[in-house]
Design a protein around this motif. Structure first.
Motif, PDB file in Angstrom:
ATOM      1  N   SER A 121       0.810  -1.218   0.000  1.00  0.00           N
ATOM      2  CA  SER A 121       0.000   0.000   0.000  1.00  0.00           C
ATOM      3  C   SER A 121       0.845   1.271   0.000  1.00  0.00           C
ATOM      4  O   SER A 121       0.347   2.341  -0.336  1.00  0.00           O
ATOM      5  CB  SER A 121      -0.934   0.012   1.208  1.00  0.00           C
ATOM      6  N   GLU A 122       2.119   1.137   0.388  1.00  0.00           N
ATOM      7  CA  GLU A 122       2.961   2.327   0.532  1.00  0.00           C
ATOM      8  C   GLU A 122       4.421   1.902   0.495  1.00  0.00           C
ATOM      9  O   GLU A 122       4.753   0.756   0.801  1.00  0.00           O
ATOM     10  CB  GLU A 122       2.639   2.975   1.878  1.00  0.00           C
ATOM     11  N   ILE A 123       5.304   2.836   0.124  1.00  0.00           N
ATOM     12  CA  ILE A 123       6.740   2.579   0.142  1.00  0.00           C
ATOM     13  C   ILE A 123       7.404   3.651   0.987  1.00  0.00           C
ATOM     14  O   ILE A 123       7.223   4.840   0.752  1.00  0.00           O
ATOM     15  CB  ILE A 123       7.329   2.571  -1.280  1.00  0.00           C
ATOM     16  N   LEU A 124       8.141   3.207   1.989  1.00  0.00           N
ATOM     17  CA  LEU A 124       8.881   4.118   2.861  1.00  0.00           C
ATOM     18  C   LEU A 124      10.345   4.125   2.431  1.00  0.00           C
ATOM     19  O   LEU A 124      10.871   3.093   2.015  1.00  0.00           O
ATOM     20  CB  LEU A 124       8.770   3.671   4.323  1.00  0.00           C
ATOM     21  N   THR A 125      11.002   5.277   2.549  1.00  0.00           N
ATOM     22  CA  THR A 125      12.420   5.385   2.188  1.00  0.00           C
ATOM     23  C   THR A 125      13.208   5.949   3.372  1.00  0.00           C
ATOM     24  O   THR A 125      13.663   7.087   3.333  1.00  0.00           O
ATOM     25  CB  THR A 125      12.606   6.267   0.943  1.00  0.00           C
ATOM     26  N   TRP A 132       8.595  -1.764   2.214  1.00  0.00           N
ATOM     27  CA  TRP A 132       7.254  -1.852   1.658  1.00  0.00           C
ATOM     28  C   TRP A 132       6.263  -2.058   2.792  1.00  0.00           C
ATOM     29  O   TRP A 132       6.453  -2.911   3.652  1.00  0.00           O
ATOM     30  CB  TRP A 132       7.147  -2.998   0.668  1.00  0.00           C
ATOM     31  N   VAL A 133       5.176  -1.275   2.780  1.00  0.00           N
ATOM     32  CA  VAL A 133       4.099  -1.436   3.753  1.00  0.00           C
ATOM     33  C   VAL A 133       3.060  -2.339   3.110  1.00  0.00           C
ATOM     34  O   VAL A 133       2.475  -1.989   2.083  1.00  0.00           O
ATOM     35  CB  VAL A 133       3.481  -0.073   4.136  1.00  0.00           C
ATOM     36  N   VAL A 134       2.867  -3.517   3.705  1.00  0.00           N
ATOM     37  CA  VAL A 134       1.927  -4.498   3.171  1.00  0.00           C
ATOM     38  C   VAL A 134       0.694  -4.524   4.070  1.00  0.00           C
ATOM     39  O   VAL A 134       0.800  -4.743   5.273  1.00  0.00           O
ATOM     40  CB  VAL A 134       2.566  -5.905   3.103  1.00  0.00           C
ATOM     41  N   LYS A 135      -0.470  -4.279   3.467  1.00  0.00           N
ATOM     42  CA  LYS A 135      -1.732  -4.307   4.216  1.00  0.00           C
ATOM     43  C   LYS A 135      -2.318  -5.712   4.070  1.00  0.00           C
ATOM     44  O   LYS A 135      -2.573  -6.181   2.971  1.00  0.00           O
ATOM     45  CB  LYS A 135      -2.692  -3.248   3.675  1.00  0.00           C
ATOM     46  N   THR A 136      -2.506  -6.364   5.213  1.00  0.00           N
ATOM     47  CA  THR A 136      -3.038  -7.728   5.210  1.00  0.00           C
ATOM     48  C   THR A 136      -4.561  -7.683   5.033  1.00  0.00           C
ATOM     49  O   THR A 136      -5.182  -6.634   5.240  1.00  0.00           O
ATOM     50  CB  THR A 136      -2.709  -8.447   6.541  1.00  0.00           C
ATOM     51  N   VAL A 142       2.162  -4.747   7.687  1.00  0.00           N
ATOM     52  CA  VAL A 142       3.410  -5.463   7.883  1.00  0.00           C
ATOM     53  C   VAL A 142       4.490  -4.721   7.104  1.00  0.00           C
ATOM     54  O   VAL A 142       4.281  -4.371   5.936  1.00  0.00           O
ATOM     55  CB  VAL A 142       3.305  -6.929   7.380  1.00  0.00           C
ATOM     56  N   LEU A 143       5.630  -4.471   7.739  1.00  0.00           N
ATOM     57  CA  LEU A 143       6.738  -3.785   7.072  1.00  0.00           C
ATOM     58  C   LEU A 143       7.723  -4.806   6.532  1.00  0.00           C
ATOM     59  O   LEU A 143       8.221  -5.651   7.269  1.00  0.00           O
ATOM     60  CB  LEU A 143       7.437  -2.839   8.058  1.00  0.00           C
TER      61      LEU A 143
END
Length: 170
Positions: A121-125, A132-136, A142-143
């Protein structure tokens, strides 16, 4: 309607000859701000204008960009606080194993055992590597660190990412 990708934040004007101070938001500033490169300048209220780079120079981590179409500060003042963008068709080619953020966001994530983890859902740098932010399916986040030991395969065509679930990730 054409899709656009951000390449810079228009921070301010520079001088009286219509130059703009642009903070780069791209890995390819030397391509995006090169002489004769085309940019779409968006005003803060999202009105685009096509412009051609006359010249650009790096100054204190920002690019001072002069545009062929604009010759004085009064003409470019409206872009202050807006964005510089390129059309999606003008994206630079990436090397194998490299991806644009828009190609990764929305990908399904599965473990090497075939279990579905969720959707990116999102990418953090934050620094050394992207996360990567993974939405279950349950709504939990989950990162996932983007490192070779974790990310096994990325298929942007199928919108599918296969990972090795290291101990402590969940």
């Amino acid at each position: 309607m054409a899709e656009f990708m951000n390449v810079g934040k228009i921070v301010n004007t520079h001088g009286i000859r219509g130059e703009l101070k642009i903070m780069p938001l791209t890995d390819f500033p030397e391509v995006r701000f090169a002489k004769n490169a085309e940019l779409y300048l968006f005003t803060p209220d999202n009105h685009p204008a096509l412009a051609t780079v006359e010249s650009a120079r790096l100054h204190k981590n920002m690019y001072i960009v002069r545009l062929k179409e604009y010759g004085n500060i009064n003409e470019v003042e409206k872009f202050k606080g807006g964005l510089a963008k390129v059309s999606k068709e003008n994206l630079a080619d990436l090397e194998e194993g490299e991806y644009y953020f828009h190609q990764i966001i929305g990908c399904a994530v599965i473990t090497e055992e075939g279990d579905t983890l969720g959707t990116i859902s999102e990418i953090l740098t934050p620094g050394a590597n992207d996360v990567w932010v993974v939405k279950t399916p349950a709504g939990k986040e989950v990162l996932i660190p983007v490192i070779d030991d974790v990310v096994l395969d990325v298929d942007v065509e199928q919108k599918l990412v296969k990972i090795h679930l290291m101990e402590g990730l969940l």
